[in-house]
Design an enzyme around this catalytic site. Structure first.
Site, PDB file in Angstrom:
ATOM      1  N   GLY A   7      -6.042 -46.155 -58.169  1.00 58.90           N
ATOM      2  CA  GLY A   7      -6.096 -47.092 -57.047  1.00 58.90           C
ATOM      3  C   GLY A   7      -4.908 -46.826 -56.141  1.00 58.90           C
ATOM      4  N   SER A   8      -5.112 -46.508 -54.892  1.00 55.30           N
ATOM      5  CA  SER A   8      -4.011 -45.956 -54.112  1.00 55.30           C
ATOM      6  C   SER A   8      -4.342 -45.914 -52.622  1.00 55.30           C
ATOM      7  CB  SER A   8      -3.707 -44.547 -54.626  1.00 55.30           C
ATOM      8  OG  SER A   8      -4.925 -43.839 -54.812  1.00 55.30           O
TER       9      SER A   8
END
Length: 234
Positions: free
Chosen positions: A199-200
Site C-alpha cells: 500500500g503506497s
C-alpha cells in the site's frame, strides 16, 4: 490421452495463463512463508488450514505482475503504477537528486492494498541517478507524504533530452521499497523496475509545459495509461 484431448488441455492451460497473471520474483519468499504457515495450521485444524490457504493465495495475488501493452509513440509519459490519481500540482523534484528547485508538474498516484504493486518505467531513456531517502510512514494519500515519507527517487533522461522523475513512496502500511534499476541503465517505457509492499504511492514529475491528460480521482493502469505528453522540444 488422444491428440484431441491433449489439444484441449493445452488450450485450457493457455487460457489459465491469460487469466492468472505471473508473480513478481520479490513475492516468492512471502508466498513460501505463507505456505509453510498454512501447512502448520493444517496440522492443527482443517479450518485454520483453509484460512492459511486463502492468505497464501492473497499474498500471491498481491505480488502479481500482469502483462501490459505500453504506447510506443514518442513524447508520452505513462503511469508508473496502478492506482488512483490523488494530486496534480507544481512542485520541485526531490532534493536528493540534485535537479534544483525549479518546479515540475507532479502527478501522484495512490495504491491501495488491492492494486498491482509493481512499478513500471514511465518513459524510455537513461537512468541518471537513483537516490533513497529515509523518512516517515504517513498515510500515502496525504499530500505531505511526498516530502515527509520514506522514498526512492529515479531520475530519467529521455532521448529527446527531457528530465523525468519517478518516486516510490512508502505509506502507512508499506515499509519496504524495492528498486531494480541503477545509474547508467538504459530502460524501456513500461518495463517493471520496482515494487512497494503493501500500500503506497508513486509520484511522477514531468517538465513544466507538459500536457497533463489525467485528473484527480482518475484510475490508472501502470505501463498503459498516458499521464502526460512531454513538451515538443527538450
Amino acid at each position: 490421452m488422444t491428440d484431441q484431448n491433449r489439444g484441449a488441455v493445452s488450450h485450457l492451460l493457455q487460457l489459465a495463463k491469460g487469466i492468472v497473471p505471473p508473480m513478481n520474483p520479490a513475492g516468492r519468499p512471502f508466498v513460501a512463508g505463507a505456505a509453510v504457515v498454512t501447512l502448520l495450521l493444517r496440522r492443527r485444524s482443517k479450518r485454520l488450514g483453509v484460512v492459511g490457504a486463502v492468505l497464501t493465495a492473497w499474498v500471491a495475488w498481491f505480488f502479481r505482475e500482469p502483462a501490459r501493452t505500453t504506447p510506443t509513440r514518442p513524447g508520452l509519459a505513462v503511469a508508473a503504477a496502478d492506482g488512483t490519481v490523488s494530486h496534480v500540482v507544481e512542485a520541485a523534484p526531490p532534493a536528493e537528486l540534485g535537479l534544483g528547485d525549479v518546479p515540475m508538474t507532479r502527478i501522484s498516484v495512490f495504491l491501495s492494498v488491492f492494486d498491482v504493486h509493481v512499478q513500471r518505467v514511465p518513459v524510455a531513456g537513461l537512468v541518471r541517478r537513483v537516490a533513497y531517502r529515509a523518512g516517515k510512514f504517513l498515510s500515502a494519500d496525504l499530500d505531505k507524504a511526498s516530502d515527509d515519507n520514506e522514498r526512492n527517487a529515479v531520475w530519467l533522461t529521455t532521448p529527446d533530452g527531457h528530465d523525468v522523475v519517478v518516486v516510490q513512496i512508502a505509506g502507512l502500511v508499506a515499509r519496504r521499497i524495492v528498486c531494480q534499476v541503477a545509474e547508467g541503465d538504459k530502460v524501456a517505457a513500461g518495463q517493471t523496475y520496482g515494487l512497494i509492499r503493501f500500500g503506497s504511492r508513486v509520484d511522477l514529475y514531468v517538465p513544466a509545459g507538459s500536457r497533463v491528460l489525467v485528473e484527480a480521482g482518475q484510475r490508472t493502469i501502470g505501463g498503459e495509461t498516458v499521464l502526460a505528453e512531454l513538451p515538443s522540444e527538450g
